[in-house]
Design an enzyme around this catalytic site. Structure first.
Site, PDB file in Angstrom:
ATOM      1  N   ASP A  13       0.807  -1.231   0.000  1.00  0.00           N
ATOM      2  CA  ASP A  13       0.000   0.000   0.000  1.00  0.00           C
ATOM      3  C   ASP A  13       0.836   1.275   0.000  1.00  0.00           C
ATOM      4  OD1 ASP A  13      -2.269  -1.602   0.086  1.00  0.00           O
ATOM      5  OD2 ASP A  13      -2.310  -1.615   2.274  1.00  0.00           O
ATOM      6  N   GLU A  14       1.989   1.219  -0.605  1.00  0.00           N
ATOM      7  CA  GLU A  14       2.882   2.382  -0.628  1.00  0.00           C
ATOM      8  C   GLU A  14       2.444   3.420  -1.644  1.00  0.00           C
ATOM      9  OE1 GLU A  14       3.825  -0.753  -1.178  1.00  0.00           O
ATOM     10  OE2 GLU A  14       5.331  -1.365   0.298  1.00  0.00           O
ATOM     11  N   LYS A  16       1.884   2.161  -4.997  1.00  0.00           N
ATOM     12  CA  LYS A  16       2.448   1.616  -6.240  1.00  0.00           C
ATOM     13  C   LYS A  16       1.523   1.844  -7.430  1.00  0.00           C
ATOM     14  CE  LYS A  16       2.474  -2.370  -4.368  1.00  0.00           C
ATOM     15  NZ  LYS A  16       2.104  -2.021  -2.992  1.00  0.00           N
ATOM     16  N   LYS A  18      -0.683   4.231  -8.003  1.00  0.00           N
ATOM     17  CA  LYS A  18      -0.614   5.617  -8.449  1.00  0.00           C
ATOM     18  C   LYS A  18       0.678   5.877  -9.218  1.00  0.00           C
ATOM     19  CE  LYS A  18       1.052   9.796  -7.751  1.00  0.00           C
ATOM     20  NZ  LYS A  18       0.681  11.106  -7.268  1.00  0.00           N
ATOM     21  N   ALA A  39      -3.991  -7.714  -3.730  1.00  0.00           N
ATOM     22  CA  ALA A  39      -3.516  -6.356  -4.013  1.00  0.00           C
ATOM     23  C   ALA A  39      -4.711  -5.426  -4.214  1.00  0.00           C
ATOM     24  CB  ALA A  39      -2.657  -6.358  -5.269  1.00  0.00           C
ATOM     25  N   GLY A  40      -4.517  -4.192  -3.824  1.00  0.00           N
ATOM     26  CA  GLY A  40      -5.524  -3.171  -4.098  1.00  0.00           C
ATOM     27  C   GLY A  40      -4.775  -1.900  -4.440  1.00  0.00           C
ATOM     28  N   HIS A  41      -4.804  -1.522  -5.693  1.00  0.00           N
ATOM     29  CA  HIS A  41      -4.042  -0.359  -6.154  1.00  0.00           C
ATOM     30  C   HIS A  41      -5.018   0.750  -6.553  1.00  0.00           C
ATOM     31  CE1 HIS A  41      -0.510  -3.251  -7.332  1.00  0.00           C
ATOM     32  NE2 HIS A  41      -0.776  -3.249  -6.051  1.00  0.00           N
ATOM     33  N   ARG A 142       1.952 -28.892  -6.688  1.00  0.00           N
ATOM     34  CA  ARG A 142       1.805 -29.380  -8.066  1.00  0.00           C
ATOM     35  C   ARG A 142       0.454 -30.025  -8.347  1.00  0.00           C
ATOM     36  NH1 ARG A 142       7.253 -32.124  -7.081  1.00  0.00           N
ATOM     37  NH2 ARG A 142       6.319 -31.839  -5.056  1.00  0.00           N
ATOM     38  N   GLN A 221       1.963  -5.976  -3.339  1.00  0.00           N
ATOM     39  CA  GLN A 221       2.406  -6.133  -1.960  1.00  0.00           C
ATOM     40  C   GLN A 221       3.707  -5.334  -1.751  1.00  0.00           C
ATOM     41  OE1 GLN A 221       1.243  -9.325  -3.621  1.00  0.00           O
ATOM     42  NE2 GLN A 221      -0.657  -8.432  -2.929  1.00  0.00           N
ATOM     43  N   THR A 236       2.816 -12.503   2.585  1.00  0.00           N
ATOM     44  CA  THR A 236       1.940 -13.119   1.601  1.00  0.00           C
ATOM     45  C   THR A 236       2.661 -14.358   1.058  1.00  0.00           C
ATOM     46  OG1 THR A 236       0.512 -12.698  -0.299  1.00  0.00           O
ATOM     47  CG2 THR A 236       2.718 -11.669  -0.367  1.00  0.00           C
ATOM     48  N   ARG A 300     -10.096  -2.528   5.831  1.00  0.00           N
ATOM     49  CA  ARG A 300      -9.600  -2.508   7.217  1.00  0.00           C
ATOM     50  C   ARG A 300      -8.786  -1.244   7.486  1.00  0.00           C
ATOM     51  NH1 ARG A 300      -6.385  -8.102   7.474  1.00  0.00           N
ATOM     52  NH2 ARG A 300      -5.941  -7.512   5.321  1.00  0.00           N
ATOM     53  N   LEU A 329       3.879  12.392   0.968  1.00  0.00           N
ATOM     54  CA  LEU A 329       4.615  13.375   1.770  1.00  0.00           C
ATOM     55  C   LEU A 329       3.652  14.447   2.283  1.00  0.00           C
ATOM     56  CD1 LEU A 329       7.427  14.254   2.753  1.00  0.00           C
ATOM     57  CD2 LEU A 329       7.682  15.573   0.643  1.00  0.00           C
TER      58      LEU A 329
END
Ligand code: GDP
Ligand code: IMO
Ligand code: MG
Length: 421
Positions: A13-14, A16, A18, A39-41, A142, A221, A236, A300, A329
């Protein structure tokens, strides 16, 4: 030739999504190499907000290919839903390509994820419950079903029924939660939609590299969630680091020309696990509210705290960052003081490097360096010199401490709210 890798430098969630959307403007291909719809971008394009889970940001540029690589696990229902949302918003999604080698997430994976979390009790990982761990477990065992298998009805049915038998014998509680005939019917429909997008994406990427096209590898992630190098077992199930690019896309490692680490100006974590710089009081609340720190995938509340320098340095060594992209920032504006974790203290000793021994990590306390904050709104800044002096001091210290130059600074959620350093 340019293959740029975008890696999350923290616990995900940094920002990425965007950043990827901003950089994708110059790319011929944007490719996801690992993870699934855990993932949620979030990206804001022309005033519209999109939450991408599987589709890389290249989707917003019709001339750019958006690839879902072999290292991913794909839930076809979630994928089709994501495409429908994008199409309804005016993005036709004709530029999507998927590797037949990617593994499928099936409804029993969701159920098993939930059952496993329940059985862990107090040691639950706080997964997204999207079936990611169980799908990767099947791959390693497998017995996984790949996207390519979906295109052959007979083969898919055979593999699916075999898996159902195994799952039922292992998880008695699964009975009733999963209806095989319904699944077979719906996956047949999914196959028809997905079929035209499936191609050998590894070959496609190799050809693009040979033609010196620009490829952006969009991480999911973050480094600290990597299954090998992250804060195991609170991670993960995939290779999230730059190392995952070669195996997750099927391109030679030496084709990578640049690795950019994406980090927030502070730290967040969602789910369980040790987080030394977490702030549970007023500061944590300030960051959560100012930063809108609620999960893109699960909603969450994210745990918030100060920037952890050891995590950044560790990631720099693992991923080989050629640059850092500092996001959010703007969120720090208004704080009297900004803190940066420059070391840990463990049994009265100072640690300057991230300890890979999780017992030490769990018992480590942050050692902070303090910076004066700034009050100014920085969301309209166009260049570094527009930023307040105390803000610039903080950035200069991050560069000096990590030894990595900051290449971009993000000061807002819109794809173009970006300062090029
Ligand atoms: P990802 O998973 O790394 O793509 O990050 P997420 O989308 O899950 O979370 C990042 C959140 O911060 C999203 O809501 C973005 O819209 C938002 N965001 C990204 N960059 C910035 C920024 O520079 N400033 C602000 N205020 N918000 C940002
Ligand atoms: P993006 O790409 C933040 C976390 C979960 C949990 C752990 C394991 O948006 O940065 P999983 O469902 O993968 O088995 O959950 O990993 N997690 C993330 N946290 N951002 C993500 O992705 C995440 N994907 C998984 O919260 O702690
Ligand atoms: Mg996210």
């Amino acid at each position: 030739m340019s293959v740029t890798v975008l890696v999350g430098a923290q616990w995900g969630d940094e920002g990425k999504g965007k950043v990827s959307c901003y950089l994708a403007r110059q790319a011929n291909i944007v490719a996801r190499y690992s993870g699934g719809n855990n993932a949620g971008h979030t990206v804001v394009v022309d005033g519209q907000t999109f939450k991408l889970h599987l589709v890389p940001s290249g989707i917003f540029y019709p001339e750019t290919l958006a690839i879902l690589g072999s290292g991913m696990v794909i839930d076809p229902a979630a994928f089709i839903e994501e495409l429908s949302t994008l199409q309804a918003a005016g993005y036709p999604c004709k530029n999507v390509r998927i590797s037949p080698l990617a593994h499928l997430v099936l409804p029993y994976h969701h159920e098993i994820d939930k059952l496993q979390e329940k059985s862990r009790g107090a040691k639950a990982l706080g997964t997204t419950r999207k079936g990611i761990g169980p799908a990767y477990a099947d791959k390693a065992e497998r017995i996984g079903i790949r996207l390519g298998d979906l295109l052959d009805e007979v083969k898919f049915r055979e593999k699916f029924l075999y898996n159902m038998e195994i799952k039922r014998s292992r998880y008695r509680d699964l009975n009733g939660a999963v209806n095989p005939n319904e699944i077979l019917d719906s996956y047949k429909r999914y196959a028809e939609v997905i079929f035209p997008m499936v191609t050998d994406t590894s070959k496609l990427l190799q050809e693009a590299i040979a033609k010196k096209q620009k490829i952006l590898c969009e991480g999911a992630q973050g480094t600290m969630l990597d299954v090998d190098f992250g804060t195991y077992p609170y991670v993960t199930s995939s290779a999230t680091t730059a190392g995952g690019v070669a195996s997750g896309l099927g391109i030679p490692p030496q084709s990578v020309t640049e690795v950019l680490g994406v980090t927030k100006a502070y730290t967040t974590r969602v789910g369980e696990g040790v987080f030394p710089t977490e702030e549970t009081g007023k500061i944590g609340e300030f960051l959560r509210e100012q930063g809108g720190e609620y999960g893109t995938t699960t909603g969450r509340a994210r745990r918030c705290g100060w920037l952890d320098g050891l995590v950044l340095k560790y990631g720099a060594r693992l991923n080989g960052y050629s640059g850092l992209i500092l996001t959010k920032l703007d969120v720090l504006s208004g704080l009297e003081e900004v803190k940066f974790c420059e070391a840990y203290e463990y049994k009265k000793e100072r640690l300057d490097d991230f300890p890979i021994e999780m017992g030490i990590f769990a018992a480590a306390a942050p050692v902070y360096r303090s910076f004066p904050g700034w009050k100014e709104d920085i969301t309209k800044a166009k260049k570094i010199s527009d930023l307040p002096k105390s803000c610039r001091n903080y950035l200069a210290f991050i560069e000096e401490y990590t030894g990595v130059p900051i290449s971009h600074i993000s000061i807002g959620a819109d794809r173009d709210d970006m300062i090029v350093a």
